[in-house]
Design an enzyme around this catalytic site. Structure first.
Site, PDB file in Angstrom:
ATOM      1  N   GLY A 196       0.773  -1.246   0.000  1.00 15.76           N
ATOM      2  CA  GLY A 196       0.000   0.000   0.000  1.00 15.76           C
ATOM      3  C   GLY A 196       0.800   1.290   0.000  1.00 15.76           C
TER       4      GLY A 196
ATOM      5  N   ASP B  53      -5.263   2.030  10.748  1.00 21.47           N
ATOM      6  CA  ASP B  53      -6.665   1.769  11.098  1.00 21.47           C
ATOM      7  C   ASP B  53      -6.690   1.237  12.541  1.00 21.47           C
ATOM      8  OD1 ASP B  53      -9.324   1.081  11.162  1.00 21.47           O
ATOM      9  OD2 ASP B  53      -9.284  -0.261   9.451  1.00 21.47           O
TER      10      ASP B  53
ATOM     11  N   LYS C 216      -7.118   6.750  10.543  1.00 24.04           N
ATOM     12  CA  LYS C 216      -8.523   6.473  10.865  1.00 24.04           C
ATOM     13  C   LYS C 216      -8.616   6.173  12.364  1.00 24.04           C
ATOM     14  CE  LYS C 216     -11.021   3.695   7.934  1.00 24.04           C
ATOM     15  NZ  LYS C 216     -11.572   2.391   7.482  1.00 24.04           N
TER      16      LYS C 216
HETATM   17  C1  PRP Z   1      -2.992  -2.273   5.255  1.00 23.12           C
HETATM   18  C2  PRP Z   1      -2.269  -0.936   5.334  1.00 23.12           C
HETATM   19  C3  PRP Z   1      -1.543  -0.999   6.645  1.00 23.12           C
HETATM   20  C4  PRP Z   1      -2.458  -1.850   7.489  1.00 23.12           C
HETATM   21  C5  PRP Z   1      -3.228  -0.948   8.389  1.00 23.12           C
HETATM   22  O1  PRP Z   1      -2.104  -3.214   4.754  1.00 23.12           O
HETATM   23  O2  PRP Z   1      -1.377  -0.748   4.264  1.00 23.12           O
HETATM   24  O3  PRP Z   1      -0.275  -1.601   6.536  1.00 23.12           O
HETATM   25  O4  PRP Z   1      -3.346  -2.546   6.610  1.00 23.12           O
HETATM   26  O5  PRP Z   1      -4.132  -1.661   9.135  1.00 23.12           O
HETATM   27  P1  PRP Z   1      -4.131  -1.703  10.708  1.00 23.12           P
HETATM   28  O6  PRP Z   1      -3.821  -0.326  11.246  1.00 23.12           O
HETATM   29  O7  PRP Z   1      -5.554  -2.122  10.995  1.00 23.12           O
HETATM   30  O8  PRP Z   1      -3.132  -2.723  11.164  1.00 23.12           O
HETATM   31  P2  PRP Z   1      -2.533  -4.663   4.229  1.00 23.12           P
HETATM   32  O9  PRP Z   1      -2.217  -5.658   5.317  1.00 23.12           O
HETATM   33  O10 PRP Z   1      -3.949  -4.635   3.723  1.00 23.12           O
HETATM   34  O11 PRP Z   1      -1.506  -4.924   3.063  1.00 23.12           O
HETATM   35  P3  PRP Z   1      -1.284  -4.109   1.683  1.00 23.12           P
HETATM   36  O12 PRP Z   1      -0.495  -2.854   2.024  1.00 23.12           O
HETATM   37  O13 PRP Z   1      -0.496  -5.055   0.838  1.00 23.12           O
HETATM   38  O14 PRP Z   1      -2.662  -3.783   1.121  1.00 23.12           O
END
Ligand code: PRP
Length: 179
Positions: free
Chosen positions: A43, A102, A130
């Site tokens: 991300g 998040d 968030k």
């Molecule tokens: C998403 C985002 C953060 C994490 C945040 O990554 O990029 O790293 O979730 O969520 P949290 O605060 O609830 O822990 P994801 O694991 O979806 O991987 P990606 O970046 O490959 O989409």
């Protein structure tokens, strides 16, 4: 793809202003240091790329990829490192860059992971914050903007792997989830 978006939450212009502001702040804070900027894949990619253009001090780059298990037994969940950084960060100042905080489970675990590696300092830079989603308390050192409790995609954020390449952040139409 753009037709799947119900509304824009953070526009292209707003993103650029955020990158300029955070880039200037980081450049000032680290003007006498040479931090390692570590992006969390996947991300972080668009944000990190744009942010770096506004950082004017010496930095090196690295990347890591983790999975988080929010339903874990401990209150802070757990992470599995799928791809670790290549640099030796012991004694270094590091800045972790991500697209969104998040629950904060991912970043809380990553900060602990780097503290165990004896980094000199660790700070967090996120495009989106968030706070309503928090499971563990965490305040990012650098945050682009606070967003409400909506599921957003674009500019690195995905739904089923798609939409990361949208140049803005938005909310998907309900019908997209029902497909
Ligand atoms: C998403 C985002 C953060 C994490 C945040 O990554 O990029 O790293 O979730 O969520 P949290 O605060 O609830 O822990 P994801 O694991 O979806 O991987 P990606 O970046 O490959 O989409």
């Amino acid at each position: 793809m753009k037709n799947d978006i119900l509304k824009t939450v953070v526009s292209v212009e707003e993103i650029d202003n955020i990158c300029k502001r955070l880039g200037a702040q980081i450049s000032e804070d680290y003007k006498d240091k040479k931090p390692v900027v570590i992006g969390l894949l996947k991300g972080c990619l668009p944000f990190m790329s744009d942010l770096l253009k506004y950082i004017t001090t010496y930095v090196t780059l690295d990347y890591m990829s983790v999975s988080s298990y929010n339903g874990g037994t401990s209150s802070t969940g757990a992470i599995t490192i799928k791809r670790d950084i290549e640099s030796n960060v012991e004694g270094k100042d590091i800045i972790i860059v991500d697209d969104i905080i998040d629950t904060a489970i991912t970043l809380t675990n990553i900060v602990e992971h780097f503290k165990k590696k004896n980094v000199k300092s660790v700070r967090i830079c996120t495009l989106l914050d968030k706070p309503s989603g928090r499971v563990v308390p965490l305040v990012p050192d650098y945050a682009g903007t606070i967003i409400p409790n909506e599921f957003v995609v674009g500019y690195g954020l995905d739904y089923k792997g798609f939409y990361r390449n949208l140049p803005f952040v938005g909310v998907l139409k309900e019908e997209v989830y029902k497909k």
